[in-house]
Design a protein around this motif. Structure first.
Motif, short mmCIF file in Angstrom:
data_model
loop_
_atom_site.label_atom_id
_atom_site.label_comp_id
_atom_site.label_asym_id
_atom_site.label_seq_id
_atom_site.Cartn_x
_atom_site.Cartn_y
_atom_site.Cartn_z
N LEU A 10 -21.45 -13.92 -30.72
CA LEU A 10 -21.84 -13.54 -29.38
C LEU A 10 -23.35 -13.30 -29.40
N ARG A 11 -24.08 -14.13 -28.67
CA ARG A 11 -25.53 -14.03 -28.65
C ARG A 11 -26.01 -13.65 -27.25
N ALA A 12 -26.95 -12.77 -27.22
CA ALA A 12 -27.44 -12.25 -25.95
C ALA A 12 -28.46 -13.19 -25.32
N ASN A 19 -42.83 -9.12 -22.73
CA ASN A 19 -41.83 -8.71 -23.72
C ASN A 19 -40.48 -9.34 -23.42
N TRP A 20 -39.72 -9.64 -24.46
CA TRP A 20 -38.38 -10.20 -24.28
C TRP A 20 -37.37 -9.08 -24.14
N GLU A 21 -36.60 -9.12 -23.08
CA GLU A 21 -35.59 -8.11 -22.83
C GLU A 21 -34.22 -8.76 -22.65
N LYS A 22 -33.21 -8.08 -23.16
CA LYS A 22 -31.84 -8.57 -23.05
C LYS A 22 -31.39 -8.58 -21.58
N VAL A 23 -30.69 -9.65 -21.19
CA VAL A 23 -30.12 -9.74 -19.86
C VAL A 23 -28.68 -9.22 -19.93
N PRO A 24 -28.37 -8.16 -19.20
CA PRO A 24 -27.01 -7.59 -19.27
C PRO A 24 -25.95 -8.60 -18.82
N ASN A 25 -24.81 -8.58 -19.51
CA ASN A 25 -23.63 -9.37 -19.12
C ASN A 25 -23.96 -10.85 -18.92
N ALA A 26 -24.76 -11.38 -19.80
CA ALA A 26 -25.11 -12.81 -19.73
C ALA A 26 -25.15 -13.39 -21.14
N ASN A 27 -24.08 -13.13 -21.89
CA ASN A 27 -24.03 -13.54 -23.29
C ASN A 27 -23.44 -14.93 -23.48
N LYS A 65 -20.55 -19.06 -21.79
CA LYS A 65 -21.81 -18.47 -21.34
C LYS A 65 -21.57 -17.55 -20.14
N GLY A 66 -22.52 -16.66 -19.92
CA GLY A 66 -22.40 -15.71 -18.83
C GLY A 66 -21.33 -14.66 -19.08
N LEU A 67 -21.10 -14.33 -20.36
CA LEU A 67 -20.01 -13.41 -20.70
C LEU A 67 -20.50 -11.96 -20.72
N SER A 68 -19.58 -11.04 -20.44
CA SER A 68 -19.93 -9.63 -20.35
C SER A 68 -20.26 -9.06 -21.72
N ASP A 69 -20.93 -7.92 -21.70
CA ASP A 69 -21.28 -7.24 -22.95
C ASP A 69 -20.04 -6.73 -23.68
N SER A 70 -18.93 -6.61 -22.97
CA SER A 70 -17.70 -6.10 -23.59
C SER A 70 -16.87 -7.20 -24.26
N TYR A 71 -17.29 -8.44 -24.14
CA TYR A 71 -16.53 -9.56 -24.71
C TYR A 71 -16.53 -9.47 -26.23
N VAL A 72 -15.36 -9.65 -26.83
CA VAL A 72 -15.23 -9.60 -28.29
C VAL A 72 -14.72 -10.95 -28.79
N PRO A 73 -15.52 -11.69 -29.57
CA PRO A 73 -15.05 -12.96 -30.12
C PRO A 73 -13.89 -12.74 -31.10
N VAL A 74 -12.98 -13.69 -31.14
CA VAL A 74 -11.89 -13.68 -32.11
C VAL A 74 -12.05 -14.92 -32.98
N GLN A 75 -12.29 -14.72 -34.25
CA GLN A 75 -12.54 -15.84 -35.16
C GLN A 75 -11.28 -16.67 -35.39
N ASN A 76 -11.47 -17.94 -35.72
CA ASN A 76 -10.34 -18.83 -35.97
C ASN A 76 -9.44 -18.32 -37.09
N GLY A 91 -14.62 -17.94 -23.15
CA GLY A 91 -14.64 -16.84 -22.20
C GLY A 91 -13.59 -16.95 -21.12
N GLU A 92 -12.84 -18.04 -21.12
CA GLU A 92 -11.84 -18.27 -20.08
C GLU A 92 -10.41 -18.17 -20.60
N HIS A 93 -10.23 -18.37 -21.90
CA HIS A 93 -8.88 -18.42 -22.46
C HIS A 93 -8.66 -17.24 -23.40
#
Length: 336
Positions: free
Chosen positions: A47-49, A57-65, A78-89, A150-152
């Motif tokens: 998950l990259r911000a 200065n570079w600033e993180k964009v909220p909820n746009a991961n 893309k465009g994923l919330s900060d609460s999104y948690v990736p699940v590895q294969n 981010g959809e499934h």
């Protein structure tokens, strides 16, 4: 539609070659470690911000991961919330590891779709197959799937495959227990997946119920004149209500044009399934239900549709929705 398998080796299987003719053969009894050692199947995602420049200065964009494949920087979501948690294969592979080690299940197929944005594992449960009709075998399976787009969500569900025609069937629930689990990519997703293992082990209890349900379907006559309404209900298309006085008015006739090709294919599947059934089981609720499952597995989308596309939507796309509606309606028909 483009191939969902970017490469034939994006899928592995053991035993007979799958009906869609794709995949790389693996020796019988392949293990979780074999899956993890395959770089086409086991890769990391991150998950990259997103960032923007503000006053130099570079600033993180909220909820746009972004969800990005670590080894080649392919963007899956893309465009994923900060609460999104990736699940590895590898989580998908580890889910069945204990079952495989204990001989409860064996790996049958596994793979990634859409360039790696989705992953699935299909395990065959080492239980006696059911036989709702003599010499018509149905084998029990469990499917784990997840997406990085981010959809499934993570989905874990029992399924059954009718050997004679590779139709995917529904699985009865035991006393209201829902064995079809959906887990979104939020905090606690990994703990939730671990909790589901126990549900998965218990789901085998529903297999006998499934057999009894299908047996009743196979003994329940179904009026051929009611088939079109059954198919339309399964497809969620307009249908004639026999209790509606103005069922044949012009507006209804126009509405009935919706889904006409799909209805034709359902009837084609019904005729094809007649060849797989004993004479005394033709024209039953079971026959009608198998027409719907045959349509979703083999006909939906036309002959030119990529076979892996048809396979995946049959499992967890609109094809699965059609099959589930067909099963629910069939169950109502045998209890009416």
């Amino acid at each position: 539609m483009a191939h969902e398998l970017a490469n034939e080796k994006d899928m592995v299987y053991t035993g007979s070659r799958p009906w869609h003719g794709l995949g790389e053969h693996m020796p019988e009894g392949f293990t979780t470690e074999d899956l993890k050692a395959n770089p086409r199947l086991n890769y990391k995602v991150e998950l990259r911000a997103s960032a923007m420049q503000v006053d130099g200065n570079w600033e993180k964009v909220p909820n746009a991961n972004f969800v990005v494949r670590a080894d080649d920087n392919t963007i899956y979501g893309k465009g994923l919330s900060d609460s999104y948690v990736p699940v590895q294969n590898e989580v998908a592979f580890d889910f069945f590891d204990k079952f495989v080690e204990e001989g409860i299940a064996t790996y049958e197929t596994a793979g990634v779709l859409f360039g790696g944005s989705r992953v699935w594992v299909l395990c065959k449960m080492n239980l006696d197959p059911i036989e709702p009709i003599q010499n018509d075998i149905v084998e029990p399976y469990f499917l784990f799937s997840s997406g990085h787009d981010g959809e499934h969500a993570v989905k874990i569900m029992p399924t059954a495959i009718r050997v004679v025609c590779n139709n995917t069937l529904g699985w009865a629930e035991e006393t209201g227990q829902n064995y079809h689990v959906k887990i979104i990519h939020k905090a606690g997703v990994h703990e939730a997946i671990a909790d589901v293992r126990e549900i998965t082990a218990q789901a085998a209890k529903g297999l006998k119920i499934t057999e009894e349900m299908l047996k009743v379907m196979a003994d329940k006559p179904f009026d051929y004149k009611s088939l079109e309404n059954y198919f339309r209900h399964s497809l969620r298309k307009p249908y004639r209500d026999p209790n509606e006085i103005k069922a044949d008015d012009e507006a209804m006739e126009e509405a009935l044009k919706s889904g006409s090709r799909a209805i034709e294919q359902m009837f084609e599947a019904y005729e094809w399934e007649a060849f797989n059934l004993p004479a005394d089981k033709r024209g039953t609720v079971f026959h009608a239900y198998q027409a719907a499952t045959h349509y979703t597995a083999h006909l939906r989308g036309g002959e030119k549709k990529d076979p892996t596309t048809r396979a995946s939507v049959n499992w967890y796309g609109e094809g699965a929705n059609i099959r589930n509606r067909a099963l629910k309606k069939a169950r109502k028909l045998i209890t009416a």
